[in-house]
Design a protein around this motif. Structure first.
Motif, short mmCIF file in Angstrom:
data_model
loop_
_atom_site.label_atom_id
_atom_site.label_comp_id
_atom_site.label_asym_id
_atom_site.label_seq_id
_atom_site.Cartn_x
_atom_site.Cartn_y
_atom_site.Cartn_z
N VAL A 187 3.85 -1.47 -12.91
CA VAL A 187 4.91 -1.95 -12.01
C VAL A 187 4.41 -3.16 -11.21
O VAL A 187 5.10 -4.17 -11.10
CB VAL A 187 5.38 -0.82 -11.07
N PHE A 188 3.20 -3.06 -10.70
CA PHE A 188 2.66 -4.18 -9.93
C PHE A 188 2.36 -5.38 -10.82
O PHE A 188 2.45 -6.52 -10.37
CB PHE A 188 1.44 -3.72 -9.14
N ALA A 189 2.01 -5.15 -12.07
CA ALA A 189 1.87 -6.27 -13.02
C ALA A 189 3.22 -6.96 -13.21
O ALA A 189 3.27 -8.19 -13.33
CB ALA A 189 1.34 -5.77 -14.36
N GLY A 190 4.29 -6.18 -13.20
CA GLY A 190 5.63 -6.76 -13.27
C GLY A 190 5.93 -7.62 -12.05
O GLY A 190 6.51 -8.72 -12.17
N PHE A 191 5.53 -7.17 -10.85
CA PHE A 191 5.72 -7.97 -9.64
C PHE A 191 4.98 -9.29 -9.74
O PHE A 191 5.51 -10.35 -9.39
CB PHE A 191 5.22 -7.22 -8.40
N ILE A 192 3.75 -9.24 -10.21
CA ILE A 192 2.97 -10.47 -10.31
C ILE A 192 3.52 -11.38 -11.41
O ILE A 192 3.45 -12.60 -11.31
CB ILE A 192 1.47 -10.17 -10.50
N THR A 193 4.10 -10.79 -12.45
CA THR A 193 4.74 -11.60 -13.49
C THR A 193 5.91 -12.38 -12.91
O THR A 193 6.11 -13.55 -13.23
CB THR A 193 5.19 -10.71 -14.67
N VAL A 194 6.69 -11.73 -12.06
CA VAL A 194 7.79 -12.43 -11.38
C VAL A 194 7.23 -13.56 -10.53
O VAL A 194 7.75 -14.69 -10.53
CB VAL A 194 8.63 -11.45 -10.54
N ALA A 195 6.14 -13.29 -9.80
CA ALA A 195 5.50 -14.33 -8.99
C ALA A 195 4.99 -15.47 -9.86
O ALA A 195 5.10 -16.64 -9.49
CB ALA A 195 4.36 -13.74 -8.18
N SER A 249 0.83 -1.20 0.00
CA SER A 249 0.00 0.00 0.00
C SER A 249 0.87 1.25 0.00
O SER A 249 0.60 2.21 -0.74
CB SER A 249 -0.92 0.01 1.22
N VAL A 250 1.90 1.24 0.82
CA VAL A 250 2.82 2.38 0.86
C VAL A 250 3.55 2.52 -0.47
O VAL A 250 3.68 3.62 -1.02
CB VAL A 250 3.83 2.22 2.03
N MET A 251 4.00 1.39 -1.02
CA MET A 251 4.72 1.42 -2.29
C MET A 251 3.83 1.89 -3.43
O MET A 251 4.26 2.70 -4.27
CB MET A 251 5.28 0.03 -2.60
N ALA A 252 2.58 1.44 -3.47
CA ALA A 252 1.66 1.86 -4.53
C ALA A 252 1.41 3.36 -4.45
O ALA A 252 1.42 4.05 -5.48
CB ALA A 252 0.34 1.10 -4.43
#
Length: 186
Positions: free
Chosen positions: A154-162, A133-136
Motif C-alpha cells: 500500500v505504501f509503495a502505491g503511495f510513493i508510486t503516486v508521488a 505511522s498510525v496508518m501503517a
C-alpha cells in the motif's frame, strides 16, 4: 515521504514474524547499526554529490523515489530474509529525494521567503510522520492475518503516486521560467 517515514513503525513487528523470525539483536543490526541506516547514509551522501555532476536534481529525486518504490515492493513480497537485505540495498538511495526536493524548492523560492518555505516543509513532514505511522499500524494490524506485506505494498502505491506527480512537476519545470536561473550546486 509519508510512506518512507510511516513504514518504520511496523518494521520490527514484520521482521519478528514468520518467515523471517528475526531476533531482537538481528533486528537492531538490520535496522540501525549496519545494513539499512549506515549503508543508506553513505550512499546518499556520496551518491547525490556524484550524480549532481552529470544530471539535474529532478532526475536524482526521480531515481530516489523509484528506488523507494522498489524497496517497499521487495519488502512486501520477500519470501525469505535474504530478500530483505536485497530490498535494503535497492532502497538505500530512497531517502535522497527528500533533501533534493528541499533544495529544488529552496532554489525556486525568493530569499525573503525561505523561512516560510522551510517552516511549511517542517509542518508537512511532521503531519506526514504522525499520520503515516498510525496508518501503517492500522493497515498492518488489519492485514497481518492474511498477507503480512500488505502495508508495504500500500505504501509503495503511495510513493508510486508521488513518483507520477514528481514526473509531472519535472515536465512542467522543464517548460517554465524557473529553470532559467536554477543552477546545480557546486
Amino acid at each position: 515521504m509519508m510512506a518512507k517515514l510511516g513504514i518504520f513503525a511496523i518494521e520490527a513487528f514484520y521482521l519478528l514474524g514468520f518467515p523471517y523470525c528475526f531476533t531482537p539483536e538481528k533486528i537492531s543490526v538490520f535496522e540501525t547499526s549496519t545494513v539499512k541506516a549506515c549503508l543508506a547514509e553513505i550512499v546518499i551522501l556520496l551518491g547525490i554529490k556524484l550524480m549532481q555532476r552529470c544530471m539535474a536534481d529532478e532526475f536524482i529525486a526521480v531515481i530516489g523515489t523509484a528506488t523507494s518504490v522498489a524497496m517497499l515492493i521487495l519488502f512486501g513480497k520477500a519470501p525469505s530474509d535474504i530478500y530483505l537485505y536485497i530490498a535494503a540495498a535497492v532502497g538505500c538511495f530512497g531517502m535522497a529525494a527528500i533533501p533534493i526536493l528541499r533544495g529544488i524548492m529552496s532554489k525556486m523560492t525568493p530569499s525573503h521567503k525561505q523561512g516560510v518555505l522551510f517552516g511549511s516543509i517542517s509542518v508537512v513532514e511532521n503531519i506526514c510522520n504522525l499520520t503515516s505511522s498510525v496508518m501503517a499500524g492500522a493497515i498492518y494490524s488489519e492485514t497481518v492475518g492474511f498477507y503480512r506485506g500488505t502495508a508495504y505494498l500500500v505504501f509503495a502505491g503511495f510513493i508510486t503516486v508521488a513518483l507520477l506527480l514528481l514526473l509531472v512537476i519535472v515536465k512542467d519545470l522543464r517548460k517554465s521560467d524557473y529553470r532559467k536561473d536554477y543552477k546545480i550546486l557546486q
